[in-house]
Design an enzyme around this catalytic site. Structure first.
Site, short mmCIF file in Angstrom:
data_model
loop_
_atom_site.label_atom_id
_atom_site.label_comp_id
_atom_site.label_asym_id
_atom_site.label_seq_id
_atom_site.Cartn_x
_atom_site.Cartn_y
_atom_site.Cartn_z
N THR A 53 -0.85 7.51 -0.88
CA THR A 53 -2.00 7.71 -2.00
C THR A 53 -2.54 7.10 -0.84
O THR A 53 -3.80 6.60 -1.47
CB THR A 53 -2.07 7.26 -3.36
OG1 THR A 53 -1.27 5.71 -3.52
CG2 THR A 53 -0.71 8.28 -4.20
N ASP A 81 -2.25 -13.08 13.06
CA ASP A 81 -1.20 -12.33 11.79
C ASP A 81 -1.06 -14.32 10.99
O ASP A 81 0.05 -14.83 11.28
CB ASP A 81 0.49 -11.63 11.57
CG ASP A 81 0.56 -11.69 10.74
OD1 ASP A 81 0.81 -11.76 10.10
OD2 ASP A 81 0.40 -10.11 10.28
N ARG A 118 0.82 -1.37 0.14
CA ARG A 118 -0.09 0.67 0.25
C ARG A 118 0.93 1.30 -0.19
O ARG A 118 1.37 1.42 0.95
CB ARG A 118 -0.88 0.17 1.03
CG ARG A 118 -2.12 0.97 1.08
CD ARG A 118 -3.41 0.36 2.44
NE ARG A 118 -3.90 -0.59 1.70
CZ ARG A 118 -4.70 -0.76 0.90
NH1 ARG A 118 -5.33 0.40 0.39
NH2 ARG A 118 -5.53 -1.85 1.50
N ASP A 135 2.93 -14.39 9.60
CA ASP A 135 3.63 -14.65 10.84
C ASP A 135 2.91 -15.57 10.99
O ASP A 135 4.83 -16.31 11.71
CB ASP A 135 3.68 -13.67 12.23
CG ASP A 135 3.79 -12.01 11.71
OD1 ASP A 135 5.22 -12.31 10.58
OD2 ASP A 135 3.44 -11.47 11.68
N1 URA Z 1 -3.84 -10.23 8.16
C1 URA Z 1 -4.40 -11.35 8.76
O1 URA Z 1 -2.78 -12.16 8.47
N2 URA Z 1 -5.14 -11.12 10.31
C2 URA Z 1 -5.65 -10.75 9.70
O2 URA Z 1 -5.82 -10.87 11.10
C3 URA Z 1 -5.99 -10.32 8.69
C4 URA Z 1 -5.61 -10.00 7.65
#
Ligand code: URA
Length: 208
Positions: free
Chosen positions: A107, A199, A103, A202
């Site tokens: 912008t 995530d 991103r 991760d």
């Molecule tokens: N991306 C992720 O890995 N987890 C989320 O909760 C939202 C976007």
């Protein structure tokens, strides 16, 4: 566009393992792959079949084969990579396209930093792989980039989705069918899905 929530007990059980914060990286990766394989099975139900004759050890049988329909799996970097192997286990002949977006801080628009798609993308059924649809920004931009490259048939597989992301996709890409394992309540201030699973990138790659 349609949103299909995959209620299969195996998928729901495996999703619980992903949500559990005590699930370690190795198991998390394996289960993402297993869910991707089950999602692939569900999302390819509409592939058309041809009938052929095949010689068995005892005679001849009329039997079915997939009718030359070509698939492209499109993981969105980086978390989508975790779903590729499971998909390829079911459809080893599929091509894999990659999309990487960031991103722009000024912008706020998605910018492509890596994109490699097969030259015959317009003849393939594309299946975007993005485990988490939160705001829908990346998924929508990915669908748009694929269309810009000529894709005409697109599905999206996400393990978890949130309503804002689904609404955005419905508005911007009503032609894209979405398959998910669950729709959670909403997003936190950092656009993470709540309660979600954290995530995904991760947890797949052990970067946290
Ligand atoms: N991306 C992720 O890995 N987890 C989320 O909760 C939202 C976007």
């Amino acid at each position: 566009m349609g949103v299909t929530v995959l209620e299969h007990p195996l998928i729901q059980h495996k999703l619980t393992l992903l949500r559990d914060k005590s699930t370690g990286g190795k198991e998390f990766r394996e289960v993402v792959g297993e869910i991707a394989m089950l999602m692939c099975y569900e999302a390819t139900r509409d592939l058309t079949l041809d009938e052929i004759e095949v010689e068995t050890p005892l005679g001849f049988a009329k039997s079915k084969v997939i009718a030359g329909k070509k698939l492209a799996f499109v993981p969105v970097l980086r978390a989508g990579l975790g779903m590729v192997d499971g998909m390829l286990r079911l459809v080893p002949a599929a091509k894999v396209a990659h999309i990487g977006l960031y991103r722009d801080p000024e912008t706020l628009q998605p910018v492509e930093y890596f994109c490699k798609v097969p030259p015959d993308i317009s003849e393939r059924d594309c299946i975007i792989l993005d485990p988490m649809i939160a705001t829908g920004g990346t998924a929508s931009a990915s669908a748009q980039f694929l269309k810009n490259y000529g894709a005409r048939s697109i599905k999206l597989l996400c393990i978890l989705a949130a309503p804002p992301g689904l609404e955005k996709l419905e508005k911007e890409h009503p032609d894209v069918d979405i398959f998910t394992c669950a729709i959670d309540g909403g997003l936190d201030a950092h656009a993470y899905i709540i309660p979600g699973l954290g995530d995904a990138g991760d947890r797949i790659f052990g970067t946290k």
